[in-house]
Structures are given as structure tokens and as C-alpha cells.
Design an enzyme around this catalytic site. Structure first.
Site, PDB file in Angstrom:
ATOM      1  CD  GLU A  11      51.837  70.521  81.869  1.00  0.00           C
ATOM      2  OE1 GLU A  11      52.354  69.592  82.482  1.00  0.00           O
ATOM      3  OE2 GLU A  11      51.930  71.702  82.248  1.00  0.00           O
ATOM      4  CG  LEU A  64      38.654  69.466  70.785  1.00  0.00           C
ATOM      5  CD1 LEU A  64      37.714  70.618  71.108  1.00  0.00           C
ATOM      6  CD2 LEU A  64      39.952  69.998  70.218  1.00  0.00           C
ATOM      7  CB  ALA A  65      37.891  63.446  74.008  1.00  0.00           C
ATOM      8  CE1 TYR A 107      46.483  66.474  79.635  1.00  0.00           C
ATOM      9  CE2 TYR A 107      48.473  67.821  79.593  1.00  0.00           C
ATOM     10  CZ  TYR A 107      47.199  67.557  79.144  1.00  0.00           C
ATOM     11  OH  TYR A 107      46.638  68.373  78.191  1.00  0.00           O
ATOM     12  CB  THR A 161      30.697  67.921  77.181  1.00  0.00           C
ATOM     13  OG1 THR A 161      31.830  67.083  77.455  1.00  0.00           O
ATOM     14  CG2 THR A 161      29.613  67.110  76.493  1.00  0.00           C
ATOM     15  CB  SER A 175      42.219  68.009  80.116  1.00  0.00           C
ATOM     16  OG  SER A 175      41.136  68.362  80.936  1.00  0.00           O
ATOM     17  CB  SER A 185      49.209  69.887  76.154  1.00  0.00           C
ATOM     18  OG  SER A 185      49.685  70.489  77.323  1.00  0.00           O
TER      19      SER A 185
HETATM   20  O1  G4F Z   1      45.535  75.321  85.986  1.00  0.00           O
HETATM   21  P1  G4F Z   1      46.446  74.163  86.055  1.00  0.00           P
HETATM   22  O2  G4F Z   1      45.927  72.930  86.738  1.00  0.00           O
HETATM   23  O3  G4F Z   1      46.912  73.891  84.576  1.00  0.00           O
HETATM   24  P2  G4F Z   1      48.167  73.103  83.947  1.00  0.00           P
HETATM   25  O4  G4F Z   1      48.672  72.071  84.873  1.00  0.00           O
HETATM   26  O5  G4F Z   1      49.142  74.130  83.484  1.00  0.00           O
HETATM   27  O6  G4F Z   1      47.500  72.363  82.722  1.00  0.00           O
HETATM   28  C1  G4F Z   1      46.594  73.016  81.842  1.00  0.00           C
HETATM   29  O7  G4F Z   1      47.291  73.580  80.752  1.00  0.00           O
HETATM   30  C2  G4F Z   1      47.934  72.623  79.899  1.00  0.00           C
HETATM   31  C3  G4F Z   1      48.618  73.410  78.784  1.00  0.00           C
HETATM   32  O8  G4F Z   1      49.889  73.794  79.221  1.00  0.00           O
HETATM   33  C4  G4F Z   1      46.909  71.657  79.350  1.00  0.00           C
HETATM   34  F1  G4F Z   1      47.496  70.765  78.537  1.00  0.00           F
HETATM   35  C5  G4F Z   1      46.226  70.956  80.502  1.00  0.00           C
HETATM   36  O9  G4F Z   1      45.222  70.064  80.006  1.00  0.00           O
HETATM   37  C6  G4F Z   1      45.573  71.993  81.384  1.00  0.00           C
HETATM   38  O10 G4F Z   1      44.575  72.642  80.619  1.00  0.00           O
HETATM   39  O11 G4F Z   1      47.780  74.563  86.831  1.00  0.00           O
HETATM   40  C7  G4F Z   1      48.556  75.676  86.430  1.00  0.00           C
HETATM   41  C8  G4F Z   1      49.650  75.934  87.454  1.00  0.00           C
HETATM   42  C9  G4F Z   1      50.467  74.699  87.828  1.00  0.00           C
HETATM   43  O12 G4F Z   1      51.819  75.048  87.871  1.00  0.00           O
HETATM   44  C10 G4F Z   1      49.996  74.344  89.232  1.00  0.00           C
HETATM   45  O13 G4F Z   1      50.967  73.719  90.044  1.00  0.00           O
HETATM   46  O14 G4F Z   1      49.032  76.362  88.656  1.00  0.00           O
HETATM   47  C11 G4F Z   1      49.666  75.720  89.747  1.00  0.00           C
HETATM   48  N1  G4F Z   1      48.732  75.730  90.886  1.00  0.00           N
HETATM   49  C12 G4F Z   1      48.957  76.375  92.064  1.00  0.00           C
HETATM   50  N2  G4F Z   1      47.925  76.151  92.897  1.00  0.00           N
HETATM   51  C13 G4F Z   1      47.544  75.100  90.940  1.00  0.00           C
HETATM   52  C14 G4F Z   1      47.030  75.367  92.212  1.00  0.00           C
HETATM   53  N3  G4F Z   1      46.872  74.377  90.039  1.00  0.00           N
HETATM   54  C15 G4F Z   1      45.657  73.886  90.390  1.00  0.00           C
HETATM   55  N4  G4F Z   1      44.960  73.181  89.476  1.00  0.00           N
HETATM   56  N5  G4F Z   1      45.120  74.106  91.642  1.00  0.00           N
HETATM   57  C16 G4F Z   1      45.771  74.849  92.594  1.00  0.00           C
HETATM   58  O15 G4F Z   1      45.288  75.037  93.700  1.00  0.00           O
END
Ligand code: G4F
Length: 322
Positions: A127, A80-81, A149, A9, A84, A125
Site C-alpha cells: 500500500e 505483524l500487529a 493506512y 492471532t 490492517s 505493505s
Molecule cells: O482485500 P482488500 O480490502 O485489501 P487491500 O486494501 O488491498 O489491503 C490488503 O493488502 C495490503 C497489501 O497491499 C495490506 F497491507 C493490507 O493490510 C490488506 O491486507 O481490498 C482489495 C481491493 C481494493 O482495491 C478494494 O477497493 O478490493 C477492492 N474491493 C472491491 N470490493 C473490495 C470490495 N475490498 C473489500 N475489502 N470489500 C469489498 O467489498
């Protein structure tokens, strides 16, 4: 060919199922039962939804998985679930570990019991690299996760390798760097930005609060990354692959590009709010996908600026129709 997809989904489940349907696969997807009977991204694609065989189940409930595996007998499993959302994993570490570690173990155990001749893909990931030790991260880079995570994905990654080595199963880890699309959840930063840029442009909102603008990510397009998942399972031997663009951009650069695409300057609208700062940050990610290029023949097609534009245009379309 029958594929079983957990996490169908979500964004990747949607692109993957669409791609596999084009390859002539029969698609069986696991959906968690909810009172609203929602099917995530598929609720916006009623025609596509009719082509998928949905089963109620939960990766934390092995009994439900066993009956699905028994009924479907998949040739390929795409797991994939996950819980995340990285930030959420500090508030809900136990749920994160249950879904991401135990859920993967359950998926592997059912796979081993019912379809050991099949092929299994696990959505790992970037991460897992966390506090990166190499300028550009490859399959052999040191792993140092920085969140519950990241730890959960690393535990599941090694569980997959252990099942491959212990039981001679065809199990692959895709170490996917960030990948986005217009179907990305609104809690993730790219979609949060594209949505805000569109709404501000349309006069529906007037500001956007973000966290760390300096964090850098290697952002690709989900539609490109699902091809790599498929290619991993087309090989003769199971292995682990980094999937990434090799380019890195800061959150601030993403915001700059998104607002610029609608003729605005992000500095007039974006402020920072400590609420979005993480207890431990992954400051920098940049992936080396040369192994995937060499062995799978995989290449990302969508470039950073095209991705930003695609996401902002989709959000403009969604909100200008209202
Ligand atoms: O978009 P994000 O929440 O993604 P993040 O943490 O990189 O994780 C995603 O990618 C991973 C692969 O590397 C996956 F495994 C995981 O499931 C997911 O799909 O945040 C990206 C960056 C971070 O550094 C965060 O601190 O954006 C920064 N950020 C800055 N302001 C923010 C915000 N993130 C979010 N979510 N919201 C903000 O307002």
C-alpha cells in the site's frame, strides 16, 4: 531460539508460528486482552494453541511490551500487529496511526532497550506504492500512499530504516503485496468472495455486494509469504524486500474464478454497492520480488487459481458441516 510475534492471532501470525515451530523455535505471542478471551485463528486449532506462549499486551502500551521483552528476551521479533484494513483507516485514522506508527515505534524501542543483539522484522505493505509510478513495483519504486493506512505503513517503514541506520540494529522491512488464505479476515475482498461463493453454492445466500471490481492486486498465499519473513532474518545483513508473485488480477477476475470453481457464473450474483468504494483507490499493484528471489532464494509456490480454489473449498467445508 525464541521468537516474539505481535499480531499472532491473525492469518500471518498463525502461518508464521506454525512454520517457526517446525524449525524448532519457541514461540511467544502478544495478544490483546479481551473479555471473550479469544485467540483469533488459534481458536480453531486447540492443539496448536497449546504450543504457543501467549502474553497479554498491546503495541500501543510500551509498559506492557517492556515487561514481555524482559521476560521473553527474544532472539527474533516479528512485528505483524496492525490496524490492517485499508477501508477502515478513513473512518479511524487516529487509531490507524496510533497502532501502526506508534505501535511500531514502541516495538522498536523495547527491542533496542532489551534485545539489541536480536533481529527484527516489520510487516510493511505494498500500500506504500499507492498511486503507482512504475508498471511493476520494486524496492526502489516511488512511494505514494493513498490512505491513512498506507501513510502509516510508510511512516513505520522509514522508522525501521532510521533505527537500523541510527542504532546499528538488525531491522528488516518486508514490503508484502496482498497475501491471502482460508484464514483471511472476512472484511477483505478475497475472503468475502470465497465465503459468498461457498454460501451461494450451498443455497445459504443469493447475492454478493462488492465495490470496485476493476482494482488489480498481486495476490499470493500467506503460507508462502511467512517463509520470506523468516528468510530475511536468516541473512547476515538487514535489508528491505518486496514479496510478491509478479502476477496481477482484478477483483472481478477473482470473483469469476471463485464462482467458476463451484460451477457458477459470478455475473448472476455480484452487484456493486457504492458503500465499498474507497475515497482514494489503489487501482493497480504488481510486485517485483527479484531481489528476494536472488538474495533470499525465496519463491512463491501457490498460484492464483490454486489460491482461489483453496479458499473456496475451505469455506465450502466450513458451511457444509453445519
Ligand atoms: O482485500 P482488500 O480490502 O485489501 P487491500 O486494501 O488491498 O489491503 C490488503 O493488502 C495490503 C497489501 O497491499 C495490506 F497491507 C493490507 O493490510 C490488506 O491486507 O481490498 C482489495 C481491493 C481494493 O482495491 C478494494 O477497493 O478490493 C477492492 N474491493 C472491491 N470490493 C473490495 C470490495 N475490498 C473489500 N475489502 N470489500 C469489498 O467489498
Amino acid at each position: 531460539m525464541r521468537a516474539l510475534v505481535s499480531g499472532i492471532t491473525g492469518q500471518d501470525g498463525y502461518y508464521l508460528a506454525k512454520f517457526l515451530l517446525e524449525q524448532g523455535y519457541e514461540i511467544h505471542g502478544i495478544v490483546r486482552r479481551n473479555s471473550q478471551k479469544t485467540y483469533g485463528v488459534w481458536d480453531g486449532d486447540e492443539q496448536g494453541k497449546k504450543l504457543i506462549h501467549f502474553y497479554y499486551g498491546d503495541v500501543t502500551d510500551k509498559t506492557s511490551l517492556d515487561s514481555i521483552y524482559r521476560e521473553v528476551k527474544p532472539n527474533m521479533v516479528f512485528h505483524l500487529a496492525a490496524q490492517s484494513f485499508v477501508q477502515e483507516s478513513w473512518s479511524n485514522p487516529e487509531v490507524t496511526y496510533d497502532v501502526n506508527i506508534k505501535g511500531t515505534l514502541n516495538m522498536l524501542n523495547s527491542f533496542r532497550e532489551y534485545t539489541p543483539e536480536g533481529k527484527f522484522y516489520f510487516a510493511c505493505s505494498s500500500e506504500i506504492y499507492g498511486k503507482v509510478q512504475d508498471e511493476i513495483q520494486s524496492e526502489s519504486s516511488r512511494m505514494w500512499p493513498r490512505s491513512p493506512y498506507g501513510i502509516s505503513k510508510l511512516a513505520a517503514f522509514w522508522t525501521c530504516i532510521n533505527y537500523r541506520e541510527s542504532y546499528n540494529l538488525f531491522v528488516c522491512n518486508g514490503i508484502l503485496f496482498n497475501h491471502e488464505s482460508p484464514f483471511r479476515g472476512i472484511e477483505f475482498v478475497t475472503r468475502k468472495i470465497s465465503l459468498a461463493a461457498a454460501k451461494i453454492k450451498l443455497g445459504l445466500e443469493n447475492h454478493l455486494k462488492l465495490g470496485n471490481l476493476d482494482a488489480k492486486r498481486d495476490w499470493g498465499f500467506s503460507g508462502d509469504y511467512v517463509r520470506a519473513m523468516y528468510l530475511m532474518l536468516q541473512q547476515d545483513n538487514p535489508d528491505d524486500y518486496v514479496i510478491a508473485t509478479g502476477e496481477t488480477h482484478s477483483v472481478g477476475e477473482f470473483a469469476e474464478a471463485a464462482f467458476r470453481s463451484v460451477g457458477l457464473d459470478y455475473r448472476n450474483y455480484v452487484t456493486t454497492d457504492p458503500k465499498y468504494i474507497r475515497p482514494a483507490e489503489v487501482q493497480y499493484l504488481r510486485g517485483d520480488a527479484s531481489k528476494a528471489r536472488r538474495i533470499l532464494g525465496w519463491e512463491p509456490k501457490v498460484k492464483f487459481n490454486e489460491l482461489v480454489k483453496m479458499m473456496v473449498e475451505a469455506d465450502l467445508g466450513r458451511f457444509s458441516k453445519r
